[in-house]
Write an enzyme that holds these catalytic residues in place. Sequence first.
Site: not given
Length: 386
Positions: A49, A251, A253, A278, A282, A320, A323, A363, A365
């Site tokens: 990410s 991931g 961007g 994450c 989105q 992390n 957006y 996250h 995990e």
Amino acid sequence: MKEKKKRKIILEDGREFYGEAFGACEDRVCEIVFNTSMAGYQEILSDLSYTDQAVVMTYPLIGNYGMAAEDYESINPSIGAMIVREYQEEPSNFRSVGSLGEVMAARGIPGISGVDTRALTRSIRDYGTRKALLTDAETPLERGLAILTAAKLPTNAVSRVSCRDPWTAESPLPVSNAFSTSGSLKPVNSIRPAFSLYARPLRIAAIDCGIKRNIVRSLNHRGCTVTVLPWNTPAAQIRALQPDGILLSNGPGDPTDVPETIATVRSLIGEYPIFGICLGHQILSLAYGARTYKLKFGHRGGNHPVKNLLTGKIEITSQNHSYAIQEESLAQTPLSITHVNLLDGTIEGVECARDRAFGVQYHPESAPGPQDSAYLFDKFLDSIRR
């Protein structure tokens, strides 16, 4: 002792921050961001990410416990650079198999130490994330600013970090079994689950947008067989696998850079239980018709308080992302808000109970709480059982 090469960071506003090189000594233009975690620099380095981003670590001492073979989140780190106050090149840890700088040098990842990271973090907080140039200390400011003006930050990061071919994990991946010394994946179909909660292992199809190994491990530990698929896998191919549930991974961007993934998820909604993490959260929201926007400086760290609106409990979360979901855009969707960030009120979780689909912006995990959010994997599996 060999003298370290002098380096500096040039920001778009003309500010310069000086330091010394560690890792690879390369010039690079990155989006500069900061992370407030006190530990976990190895996971940050190997989290896909962070693709193309220069990460400022706000904790002042980095590298002191070295690098452990079991702690990588990916085998091909794609982080742009790492910026620290103090770098320790002689780690002390019985699990360490090398130093942070050695790994960064081998992977071509530049680092700068000795930087005033407090001032640099304040600059990012006040003016937002933006382009930064890592270069030699002798580089003239005018030349550096010209490089920054001409440079365009890379896009379509997901397509660059996602796996090229499907692969399957049937139990937690031990490094010696799952990865070769060359860094390529070995077949893991022969590895059997340590246990299963059900009559047979649940089959999870994970769409890889930059998936972290610990997401796969968390599902394996719960008795699931996880098939990891490239980001642009068509819906028909996923259906052919006859999965019990679908996971949308984290991931890098802008989530609008992956319209193929959004379209695939849109066509699968209602057919399978879906869990997004994450970026996956989105993508799920966009598939339902919601909209996203870019935060001023994002959320990155292991100490973000999130309120679960369904239970009233507060979770300490690892985050992390750049957006977030526009709250007003949810009005025309069947999604309801399940979690909110207590620092800035942004949306941290959504759900459509009718379709057995939900996602969280953080996250589960990563376990910073340490187990505040692990229940989300159990919620996903419970929705499959029902």
